[in-house]
Design an enzyme around this catalytic site. Structure first.
Site, PDB file in Angstrom:
ATOM      1  N   LYS A  54       0.885  -1.129   0.014  1.00 23.45           N
ATOM      2  CA  LYS A  54       0.037  -0.187  -0.109  1.00 23.45           C
ATOM      3  C   LYS A  54       0.970   1.181   0.063  1.00 23.45           C
ATOM      4  O   LYS A  54       0.760   2.329  -0.594  1.00 23.45           O
ATOM      5  CB  LYS A  54      -0.849   0.031   1.157  1.00 23.45           C
ATOM      6  CG  LYS A  54      -2.191  -0.753   1.176  1.00 23.45           C
ATOM      7  CD  LYS A  54      -3.044  -1.002   2.431  1.00 23.45           C
ATOM      8  CE  LYS A  54      -4.017  -1.776   2.121  1.00 23.45           C
ATOM      9  NZ  LYS A  54      -4.524  -2.209   3.601  1.00 23.45           N
ATOM     10  N   GLN A  98      -5.159  -1.450   9.428  1.00 24.49           N
ATOM     11  CA  GLN A  98      -5.054  -2.909   8.865  1.00 24.49           C
ATOM     12  C   GLN A  98      -5.869  -3.976   9.924  1.00 24.49           C
ATOM     13  O   GLN A  98      -5.144  -4.002  11.093  1.00 24.49           O
ATOM     14  CB  GLN A  98      -3.736  -3.315   8.619  1.00 24.49           C
ATOM     15  CG  GLN A  98      -3.527  -4.460   8.023  1.00 24.49           C
ATOM     16  CD  GLN A  98      -3.992  -4.541   6.520  1.00 24.49           C
ATOM     17  OE1 GLN A  98      -3.710  -3.404   5.743  1.00 24.49           O
ATOM     18  NE2 GLN A  98      -4.729  -5.448   6.200  1.00 24.49           N
ATOM     19  N   ASP A 121     -11.747   3.308   4.021  1.00 26.09           N
ATOM     20  CA  ASP A 121     -11.909   1.766   3.977  1.00 26.09           C
ATOM     21  C   ASP A 121     -13.491   1.405   4.210  1.00 26.09           C
ATOM     22  O   ASP A 121     -14.141   0.271   3.891  1.00 26.09           O
ATOM     23  CB  ASP A 121     -11.327   1.190   5.231  1.00 26.09           C
ATOM     24  CG  ASP A 121     -10.975  -0.158   4.727  1.00 26.09           C
ATOM     25  OD1 ASP A 121     -10.675  -0.507   3.848  1.00 26.09           O
ATOM     26  OD2 ASP A 121     -10.162  -0.830   5.936  1.00 26.09           O
TER      27      ASP A 121
END
Ligand code: NDP
Length: 291
Positions: A54, A98, A121
């Site tokens: 990422k 995460q 997200d």
């Protein structure tokens, strides 16, 4: 019939190139780069690889990457304090924590804590509600990637029968919401679904998000169906999806491979959501165009 292969890797590459072009325009208009903060807690090897990728792709797109790597014994209070700092930091347009978090940390409290306007997200309950209500908000990245691939393959999805196998908050439910938004007739199947093969048989679109290697058999599919395989399963033969790819090839019309299908779309959509966030937060008009 041999199914055509939906090349998510190539699609994601093109998407990231278009995003990089838009980032350059944004920098010129706003005088700063879009910023994405990624938080990793603990030393899960797969998550560490994912976070590294990422970071690399964020920088390659011309954005700023802020990585926060915290030890596995980080407390809930410390993690929440970091999220609060990132919420308040004007250089940060997107925040991604995460998952999975190490045992003892409360994931639901973390994604509720992330400011909805930086929740790239799409897991904050406000954005989940916005998606369900048909309002603008951030949509989770993997589901967004699935629907982009479907629209690229099929064009208008209106009126098609779609079966989503899996009902997680991360994949199944948001995919179903997005397909409903595209005017599909949506069925959501899960572990209690009876006679799954007959449910799958009527679908023009099958999205598999289960986490069981090769569970969905070729003979379950309606001939010509478009199959999106979200599953990532580590087996002795390497990474495989939830669909029996070899069996599906002679029945489906189009199918995503694993790896190289849905997987690469996730980061590309994360960059896309960060770009959108940067425009909104800086008050720079966002031209949706091909993104
Ligand atoms: P979850 O484990 O959270 O959800 C799995 C879903 O599958 C559940 O809804 C479960 O039903 C359902 N299920 C389990 N067994 C069966 C069965 N026998 N028949 C029908 N349904 C069943 O997984 P996720 O949604 O997080 O992920 C799904 C897969 O997608 C995983 O392989 C994961 O690695 C992958 N993934 C890939 C991503 C990417 O490509 N970037 C991103 C995220 C996930 P129930 O609710 O009844 O328990």
């Amino acid at each position: 019939m041999t199914a055509s292969i939906i090349d998510g890797k190539a699609f994601a590459h093109r998407l990231r190139e278009r995003i990089a072009g838009r980032v350059a325009q944004f920098r010129a208009a706003a005088g700063r780069a879009p910023g994405l903060a990624v938080v990793l807690v603990g030393d899960d090897a797969a998550s560490a690889v994912y976070v590294r990728n990422k970071g690399k792709m964020t920088i390659a797109a011309g954005m700023e990457s802020f990585e926060h790597i915290l030890p596995a014994d980080t407390t809930q209070a410390d993690l929440e304090a970091l999220v609060d700092r990132l919420n308040a930091d004007p250089a940060v347009d997107g925040i991604l924590v995460q998952f999975p978090l190490p045992a003892g940390l409360d994931e639901a409290r973390i994604f509720t804590r992330i400011a909805p306007d930086k929740d790239v997200d799409g897991l904050n309950p406000e954005n989940v509600g916005r998606l369900a209500s048909g309002l603008h908000g951030f949509v989770p990245c993997t589901p967004l990637g699935c629907v982009m691939l479907l629209k690229d393959t099929l064009g208008d999805l209106s009126g098609l029968d779609a079966v989503v196998i899996g009902r997680s908050n991360l994949v199944g439910k948001p995919v179903a919401q997005l397909l409903l938004r595209e005017n599909c007739t949506v069925t959501v199947a899960h572990s209690r679904t009876r006679d799954l093969s007959s449910v799958v048989k009527r679908a023009d679109i099958v999205v598999a998000a289960v986490g069981r290697p090769h569970m969905i058999k070729g003979e379950w599919l309606k001939p010509g169906a478009t199959v999106i395989d979200v599953g990532i399963n580590r087996t002795a033969e390497g990474l495989v999806g939830d669909v029996d790819f070899a069996g599906a090839l002679s029945v489906a019309g189009a199918i995503t491979p694993v790896p190289g299908g849905v997987g690469p779309m996730t980061i590309a959509c994360l960059l896309r959501n960060t770009l959108v966030s940067a425009h909104r937060r800086a008050g720079v008009p966002y031209d949706k165009g091909a993104l």
